[in-house]
Scaffold this active site. Structure first.
Site, PDB file in Angstrom:
ATOM      1  CG  HIS A  76      -0.311   3.242  -4.132  1.00 50.34           C
ATOM      2  ND1 HIS A  76      -0.416   4.450  -3.471  1.00 50.34           N
ATOM      3  CD2 HIS A  76       0.896   3.265  -4.755  1.00 50.34           C
ATOM      4  CE1 HIS A  76       0.692   5.153  -3.678  1.00 50.34           C
ATOM      5  NE2 HIS A  76       1.500   4.471  -4.446  1.00 50.34           N
ATOM      6  CG  HIS A 113       2.054   5.420  -8.999  1.00 54.20           C
ATOM      7  ND1 HIS A 113       2.910   6.485  -8.891  1.00 54.20           N
ATOM      8  CD2 HIS A 113       2.044   4.820  -7.790  1.00 54.20           C
ATOM      9  CE1 HIS A 113       3.404   6.540  -7.661  1.00 54.20           C
ATOM     10  NE2 HIS A 113       2.894   5.539  -6.964  1.00 54.20           N
ATOM     11  CD  GLU A 165       4.070   7.500  -4.253  1.00 52.38           C
ATOM     12  OE1 GLU A 165       4.613   6.454  -4.628  1.00 52.38           O
ATOM     13  OE2 GLU A 165       2.826   7.617  -4.181  1.00 52.38           O
ATOM     14  CB  SER A 220      -4.561   5.801  -4.343  1.00 54.44           C
ATOM     15  OG  SER A 220      -3.406   6.101  -3.590  1.00 54.44           O
TER      16      SER A 220
HETATM   17  N1  HBI Z   1       9.058  -0.468  -5.893  1.00 50.79           N
HETATM   18  N2  HBI Z   1       7.287  -1.607  -6.876  1.00 50.79           N
HETATM   19  C1  HBI Z   1       7.811  -0.459  -6.390  1.00 50.79           C
HETATM   20  N3  HBI Z   1       7.065   0.680  -6.402  1.00 50.79           N
HETATM   21  C2  HBI Z   1       7.559   1.851  -5.913  1.00 50.79           C
HETATM   22  O1  HBI Z   1       6.858   2.897  -5.936  1.00 50.79           O
HETATM   23  C3  HBI Z   1       8.866   1.878  -5.387  1.00 50.79           C
HETATM   24  C4  HBI Z   1       9.612   0.676  -5.393  1.00 50.79           C
HETATM   25  N4  HBI Z   1      10.838   0.652  -4.888  1.00 50.79           N
HETATM   26  C5  HBI Z   1      11.491   1.851  -4.342  1.00 50.79           C
HETATM   27  C6  HBI Z   1      10.603   3.051  -4.370  1.00 50.79           C
HETATM   28  N5  HBI Z   1       9.389   3.027  -4.881  1.00 50.79           N
HETATM   29  C7  HBI Z   1      11.052   4.350  -3.777  1.00 50.79           C
HETATM   30  O2  HBI Z   1      12.093   4.150  -2.845  1.00 50.79           O
HETATM   31  C8  HBI Z   1      11.527   5.296  -4.880  1.00 50.79           C
HETATM   32  O3  HBI Z   1      11.729   6.574  -4.362  1.00 50.79           O
HETATM   33  C9  HBI Z   1      12.774   4.789  -5.446  1.00 50.79           C
HETATM   34 FE    FE Z   2       3.487   4.940  -5.107  1.00 52.48          FE
END
Ligand code: HBI
Ligand code: FE
Length: 296
Positions: free
Chosen positions: A135, A140, A183, A202
């Protein structure tokens, strides 16, 4: 033996005088990935690259090729970091999985993108609850090669650090923005609607559903509308928002969000499947197959 990462705890990065501790960073245990891990990457990569031409945004496909990603093996973060650093200054860091929000925002604000070090099991090919290596790396990372999107992601991280200090409502507004752009965002290109959101690109099912199903709404990007709109965690989205360009994202996120958060605090949230009178509706969904509960 399944891969076990070596921890690099409390990487200390100095920002001016105030040290910022980034926690939970792990080295990518590339030598320990099993043949099964590489085969899972190959299956997912080949399957997505089969259906994405004509569905994913040109910028996404070009960037993924420029990074040299291929189905032959799980990419090495260190190799991608050379290309990515050259292009936009972003770096990948290995993590265990979802990070506390402030840690996540702080990484983005410093052009560090957290990538989960492990990949899903073969039995999870079609769906996995939390973001795994596929993913993050397939979904990303490529668009971080695009200077406009790279700027947007850093601005998002800076905004997240500020929203975290303001409070949970502001954070929720900002999380919705991430959800409906980074996303699950769609973009209008000369060839028609294309995908740029990582959660869609993804996923085989959602790559087809987001563009071709009659069920979901497709609505033109509107920052405050998006920040009010609840979303789905465990099903396809009921609504997809469409930008005209990545520049539009940058422009929309240039102003300080504090007054926007205050305005939004006075307004009710919008259910995930609702269409509002002043929406720029590209497609009003039939709602077929929608779950009646569970919007977050
Ligand atoms: N942590 N590793 C990781 N990847 C993410 O996409 C991610 C996260 N922590 C919080 C989060 N995404 C979402 O809550 C964001 O909107 C902040
Ligand atoms: Fe993501």
């Amino acid at each position: 033996m399944s891969a076990q990462p070596r921890r690099v705890e409390n990487l200390h990065t100095d920002k001016g005088k105030v040290p910022v501790y980034a926690t939970g960073i792990v080295e990518q245990p590339w030598d320990d990935y099993s043949a099964e891990d590489h085969a899972t990457w190959a299956t997912l990569f080949a399957r997505q690259r089969e259906i994405l031409p004509g569905r994913a945004s040109d910028a996404f496909l070009r960037a993924q090729d420029a990074m040299g990603m291929s189905p032959h093996a799980i990419p090495k973060y260190a190799e991608l970091n050379r290309v990515l650093g050259e292009a936009t200054g972003w770096q990948l860091i290995g993590v265990e999985g979802l990070l506390p929000e402030l840690d996540f925002f702080d990484h983005l604000a410093n052009r560090r993108f957290p990538v989960t070090w492990w990949i899903r099991k073969p039995g999870q090919i079609d769906y996995i609850e939390e973001p795994d290596l596929f993913h993050d790396l397939f979904g990303h990372v490529p668009l971080l090669m695009d200077p406009r999107f790279a700027d947007y992601m850093q601005a998002y991280g800076r905004g997240g650090v500020k929203a975290h200090a303001i409070g949970p409502d502001a954070l929720q507004n900002l999380t919705r923005l991430y959800w409906y752009t980074v996303e699950f965002g769609l973009i209008r290109e000369s060839g028609g609607l294309r995908i740029y959101g990582s959660g869609i690109v993804s996923s085989k099912g959602e790559s087809i559903h987001a563009l071709e199903s009659d069920a979901p709404n497709r609505i033109g990007f509107d920052l405050e509308r998006i920040m009010r709109t609840r979303y789905r965690i465990d099903t396809y989205q009921k609504t997809y928002f469409v930008i005209d360009s990545f520049e539009q994202l940058i422009e929309a996120t240039r102003p300080d969000f504090t007054p926007i958060y205050s305005r939004l605090a006075e307004q009710p949230s919008v259910p995930a499947g609702e269409v509002l009178a002043d929406d720029a509706v590209l497609h009003r969904g039939s709602g077929e197959g929608w779950a009646s509960d569970g919007d977050v």
